[in-house]
Design an enzyme around this catalytic site. Structure first.
Site, PDB file in Angstrom:
ATOM      1  N   ARG A 188       0.836  -1.220   0.000  1.00  0.00           N
ATOM      2  CA  ARG A 188       0.000   0.000   0.000  1.00  0.00           C
ATOM      3  C   ARG A 188       0.863   1.258   0.000  1.00  0.00           C
ATOM      4  O   ARG A 188       0.509   2.268  -0.609  1.00  0.00           O
ATOM      5  CB  ARG A 188      -0.914  -0.003   1.223  1.00  0.00           C
ATOM      6  CG  ARG A 188      -2.012  -1.033   1.110  1.00  0.00           C
ATOM      7  CD  ARG A 188      -2.765  -1.238   2.410  1.00  0.00           C
ATOM      8  NE  ARG A 188      -3.742  -2.298   2.235  1.00  0.00           N
ATOM      9  CZ  ARG A 188      -3.853  -3.379   3.011  1.00  0.00           C
ATOM     10  NH1 ARG A 188      -3.052  -3.544   4.048  1.00  0.00           N
ATOM     11  NH2 ARG A 188      -4.757  -4.291   2.755  1.00  0.00           N
ATOM     12  N   TYR A 240      -9.668   7.176 -11.469  1.00  0.00           N
ATOM     13  CA  TYR A 240     -10.651   8.234 -11.222  1.00  0.00           C
ATOM     14  C   TYR A 240     -10.501   8.756  -9.809  1.00  0.00           C
ATOM     15  O   TYR A 240     -10.153   8.027  -8.896  1.00  0.00           O
ATOM     16  CB  TYR A 240     -12.095   7.759 -11.470  1.00  0.00           C
ATOM     17  CG  TYR A 240     -12.513   6.503 -10.752  1.00  0.00           C
ATOM     18  CD1 TYR A 240     -12.206   5.244 -11.266  1.00  0.00           C
ATOM     19  CD2 TYR A 240     -13.261   6.553  -9.578  1.00  0.00           C
ATOM     20  CE1 TYR A 240     -12.619   4.087 -10.620  1.00  0.00           C
ATOM     21  CE2 TYR A 240     -13.679   5.394  -8.923  1.00  0.00           C
ATOM     22  CZ  TYR A 240     -13.349   4.165  -9.455  1.00  0.00           C
ATOM     23  OH  TYR A 240     -13.751   3.016  -8.819  1.00  0.00           O
ATOM     24  N   LYS A 257     -15.673  11.329  -0.416  1.00  0.00           N
ATOM     25  CA  LYS A 257     -16.749  10.804   0.410  1.00  0.00           C
ATOM     26  C   LYS A 257     -17.639  12.010   0.740  1.00  0.00           C
ATOM     27  O   LYS A 257     -17.149  13.092   1.092  1.00  0.00           O
ATOM     28  CB  LYS A 257     -16.188  10.156   1.679  1.00  0.00           C
ATOM     29  CG  LYS A 257     -15.535   8.790   1.412  1.00  0.00           C
ATOM     30  CD  LYS A 257     -16.573   7.697   1.214  1.00  0.00           C
ATOM     31  CE  LYS A 257     -16.019   6.394   0.654  1.00  0.00           C
ATOM     32  NZ  LYS A 257     -15.137   5.687   1.567  1.00  0.00           N
ATOM     33  N   HIS A 261     -17.075  -3.117   1.960  1.00  0.00           N
ATOM     34  CA  HIS A 261     -16.412  -2.667   0.727  1.00  0.00           C
ATOM     35  C   HIS A 261     -15.220  -3.573   0.391  1.00  0.00           C
ATOM     36  O   HIS A 261     -15.074  -4.042  -0.744  1.00  0.00           O
ATOM     37  CB  HIS A 261     -15.959  -1.210   0.936  1.00  0.00           C
ATOM     38  CG  HIS A 261     -14.966  -0.743  -0.054  1.00  0.00           C
ATOM     39  ND1 HIS A 261     -15.320  -0.218  -1.266  1.00  0.00           N
ATOM     40  CD2 HIS A 261     -13.620  -0.714  -0.012  1.00  0.00           C
ATOM     41  CE1 HIS A 261     -14.228   0.100  -1.933  1.00  0.00           C
ATOM     42  NE2 HIS A 261     -13.173  -0.182  -1.198  1.00  0.00           N
ATOM     43  N   GLN A 290      -6.043  -3.035  -6.967  1.00  0.00           N
ATOM     44  CA  GLN A 290      -6.413  -1.640  -6.717  1.00  0.00           C
ATOM     45  C   GLN A 290      -5.324  -0.927  -5.943  1.00  0.00           C
ATOM     46  O   GLN A 290      -4.577  -1.546  -5.189  1.00  0.00           O
ATOM     47  CB  GLN A 290      -7.750  -1.616  -5.963  1.00  0.00           C
ATOM     48  CG  GLN A 290      -7.834  -0.842  -4.672  1.00  0.00           C
ATOM     49  CD  GLN A 290      -7.357  -1.592  -3.434  1.00  0.00           C
ATOM     50  OE1 GLN A 290      -6.524  -2.473  -3.509  1.00  0.00           O
ATOM     51  NE2 GLN A 290      -7.858  -1.205  -2.284  1.00  0.00           N
ATOM     52  N   SER A 343     -20.118   3.268  -0.991  1.00  0.00           N
ATOM     53  CA  SER A 343     -20.186   3.952  -2.290  1.00  0.00           C
ATOM     54  C   SER A 343     -21.597   4.447  -2.578  1.00  0.00           C
ATOM     55  O   SER A 343     -21.788   5.593  -2.989  1.00  0.00           O
ATOM     56  CB  SER A 343     -19.746   3.013  -3.426  1.00  0.00           C
ATOM     57  OG  SER A 343     -18.378   2.702  -3.318  1.00  0.00           O
TER      58      SER A 343
HETATM   59  O1  76R Z   1      -6.251  -1.803   1.281  1.00  0.00           O
HETATM   60  C1  76R Z   1      -6.947  -2.852   1.363  1.00  0.00           C
HETATM   61  O2  76R Z   1      -7.004  -3.705   0.464  1.00  0.00           O
HETATM   62  C2  76R Z   1      -7.759  -3.047   2.623  1.00  0.00           C
HETATM   63  C3  76R Z   1      -9.208  -2.936   2.467  1.00  0.00           C
HETATM   64  C4  76R Z   1      -9.595  -1.678   1.681  1.00  0.00           C
HETATM   65  C5  76R Z   1      -9.545  -0.338   2.111  1.00  0.00           C
HETATM   66  C6  76R Z   1      -9.097   0.204   3.439  1.00  0.00           C
HETATM   67  C7  76R Z   1     -10.083  -1.662   0.337  1.00  0.00           C
HETATM   68  C8  76R Z   1     -10.239  -2.800  -0.447  1.00  0.00           C
HETATM   69  N1  76R Z   1     -10.342  -0.365  -0.034  1.00  0.00           N
HETATM   70  C9  76R Z   1     -10.012   0.465   1.018  1.00  0.00           C
HETATM   71  C10 76R Z   1     -10.088   1.841   1.057  1.00  0.00           C
HETATM   72 MN1  76R Z   1     -11.122   0.242  -1.777  1.00  0.00          MN
HETATM   73  N2  76R Z   1     -11.806   0.866  -3.571  1.00  0.00           N
HETATM   74  C11 76R Z   1     -12.362   2.108  -3.831  1.00  0.00           C
HETATM   75  C12 76R Z   1     -12.959   2.054  -5.129  1.00  0.00           C
HETATM   76  O3  76R Z   1     -15.920   2.774  -7.365  1.00  0.00           O
HETATM   77  C13 76R Z   1     -16.198   2.793  -6.152  1.00  0.00           C
HETATM   78  O4  76R Z   1     -17.368   2.588  -5.742  1.00  0.00           O
HETATM   79  C14 76R Z   1     -15.136   3.131  -5.148  1.00  0.00           C
HETATM   80  C15 76R Z   1     -13.747   3.182  -5.736  1.00  0.00           C
HETATM   81  C16 76R Z   1     -12.730   0.801  -5.648  1.00  0.00           C
HETATM   82  C17 76R Z   1     -13.170   0.254  -6.991  1.00  0.00           C
HETATM   83  C18 76R Z   1     -11.997   0.063  -4.654  1.00  0.00           C
HETATM   84  C19 76R Z   1     -11.578  -1.256  -4.808  1.00  0.00           C
HETATM   85  N3  76R Z   1     -11.205   2.165  -1.095  1.00  0.00           N
HETATM   86  C20 76R Z   1     -10.660   2.611   0.063  1.00  0.00           C
HETATM   87  C21 76R Z   1     -10.785   4.052   0.123  1.00  0.00           C
HETATM   88  C22 76R Z   1     -10.229   4.964   1.221  1.00  0.00           C
HETATM   89  C23 76R Z   1     -11.229   5.252   2.275  1.00  0.00           C
HETATM   90  C24 76R Z   1     -10.613   5.973   3.445  1.00  0.00           C
HETATM   91  O5  76R Z   1      -9.430   5.741   3.788  1.00  0.00           O
HETATM   92  O6  76R Z   1     -11.363   6.761   4.063  1.00  0.00           O
HETATM   93  C25 76R Z   1     -11.443   4.440  -1.018  1.00  0.00           C
HETATM   94  C26 76R Z   1     -11.788   5.841  -1.446  1.00  0.00           C
HETATM   95  C27 76R Z   1     -11.701   3.247  -1.770  1.00  0.00           C
HETATM   96  C28 76R Z   1     -12.354   3.210  -2.992  1.00  0.00           C
HETATM   97  N4  76R Z   1     -10.989  -1.674  -2.459  1.00  0.00           N
HETATM   98  C29 76R Z   1     -10.548  -2.796  -1.787  1.00  0.00           C
HETATM   99  C30 76R Z   1     -11.143  -2.050  -3.793  1.00  0.00           C
HETATM  100  C31 76R Z   1     -10.780  -3.449  -3.924  1.00  0.00           C
HETATM  101  C32 76R Z   1     -10.759  -4.212  -5.246  1.00  0.00           C
HETATM  102  C33 76R Z   1     -10.425  -3.899  -2.674  1.00  0.00           C
HETATM  103  C34 76R Z   1      -9.968  -5.303  -2.298  1.00  0.00           C
HETATM  104  C35 76R Z   1      -8.475  -5.230  -2.264  1.00  0.00           C
HETATM  105  C36 76R Z   1      -7.761  -6.525  -2.240  1.00  0.00           C
HETATM  106  O7  76R Z   1      -8.307  -7.541  -2.680  1.00  0.00           O
HETATM  107  O8  76R Z   1      -6.600  -6.486  -1.804  1.00  0.00           O
END
Ligand code: 76R
Length: 278
Positions: free
Chosen positions: A156, A170, A174, A197, A210, A248
């Site tokens: 990360r 993109y 929030k 999520h 991601q 989301s």
């Molecule tokens: O980092 C990690 O994998 C841990 C879990 C996780 C966090 C903390 C995670 C998993 N995300 C995290 C944080 Mn996410 N993510 C998005 C989008 O299109 C949309 O609706 C939203 C855009 C996608 C597609 C996505 C994908 N994530 C966040 C945050 C920060 C929030 C904060 O800190 O306040 C955002 C804005 C965000 C948005 N997320 C995952 C994914 C995917 C595919 C995973 C699984 C990751 C994996 O398998 O390792």
């Protein structure tokens, strides 16, 4: 723990800077350039975007952008933000500089989100989900998580780019609306939503990777979402799937989407037909 606490704060000093940069070629300008100067321009651009070159940022990705928002995109990462910006400036200072229109950029940093569970929080979650503290499965799951967490956090903060051909970027926020203000929700509720999520994201393991980078205090949107996929259909599938996650559906706002295909600089120039036929 205070509501805004960051359990992973200690790791933040090793975070990298990240720029997503998008450019379009000005064909009218290029056509007026003498052929030899165009050749020098091509050469200089290829050198400036060579990930193995002496001035390259530590991570450097070139991609061909679909649609007319841009011709090509760069994703650059480095511990030093000026090393990243120098790549951009070198492009502009070269013979192709006047023929490059910068169309979009997003400046952000890596972080370990406060929603990534610590080993202790992960254990508590297992117990909430029905495990008992002295069971062998509980201990095995906790040990496995403790084992993979350092590498996950390293990915990360200082990511390697996956070897997937399609990518999508993109920016997003929030929401802070009356009745839907993410930042006034209690940490426990935000944690719950982010766990949902993460679970739906993990369904795409092996197909989508991601990287979330933070633009808070640095650019116009709060986060940058970079997705890489083995096939572009999974970009569509994952974004659609995530629309239904409460985090989301209720709280997310999105900026422009840039879909692109990863190549090296010579292939990008050839695809854009820059200098083809010279
Ligand atoms: O980092 C990690 O994998 C841990 C879990 C996780 C966090 C903390 C995670 C998993 N995300 C995290 C944080 Mn996410 N993510 C998005 C989008 O299109 C949309 O609706 C939203 C855009 C996608 C597609 C996505 C994908 N994530 C966040 C945050 C920060 C929030 C904060 O800190 O306040 C955002 C804005 C965000 C948005 N997320 C995952 C994914 C995917 C595919 C995973 C699984 C990751 C994996 O398998 O390792």
């Amino acid at each position: 723990m205070p509501d805004h606490a960051d359990p992973q704060e200690s790791g933040s000093s090793t975070a990298w800077h990240c720029s997503h940069l998008y450019y379009r070629f000005d064909r009218a300008w290029l056509q007026q350039m003498p052929v030899e100067e165009r050749a020098v321009g091509r050469h200089q651009l290829i050198r400036a975007l060579d990930p193995t070159g002496p001035d390259a940022s530590i991570r450097m990705q070139v991609s061909i952008v679909s649609g007319h928002k841009a011709d090509f995109g760069l994703m650059l990462m480095d511990p030093d933000p000026l090393k990243i910006d120098a790549v951009h400036q070198r492009l502009l200072a070269g013979p192709f500089g006047p023929a490059l229109q910068a169309t979009y950029s997003f400046v952000s940093m890596t972080e370990v989100s406060e929603y990534v569970p610590t080993v202790e929080q992960y254990g508590q979650r297992l117990i909430r989900e029905g495990e008992t503290e002295d069971s062998p499965t509980y201990r095995a799951k906790l040990k496995a998580y403790a084992g993979r967490l350092p590498a996950m956090n390293r990915q990360r903060l200082t990511p390697d780019f996956p070897d997937y051909p399609a990518t999508c970027f993109y920016p997003m926020n929030k929401r802070r609306r009356v009745g839907a203000n993410w930042f006034t929700e209690p940490l426990s509720l935000r944690n719950q939503m982010m766990a949902e999520h993460a679970r739906s994201g993990m369904e795409f393991a092996g197909r989508v990777s991601q990287l979330i980078t933070v633009g808070v205090g640095l650019d116009d949107w709060e986060w940058g979402v970079t997705l890489w996929a083995i096939d572009p259909q999974f970009l569509k599938d994952i974004v659609y799937r995530m629309r239904f996650d409460k985090a989301s559906a209720k709280y997310a706002e999105f900026g422009p989407f840039y879909t692109s295909y990863i190549v090296d600089a010579p292939s990008m120039l050839e695809h854009c037909r820059i200098g083809v036929g010279d």
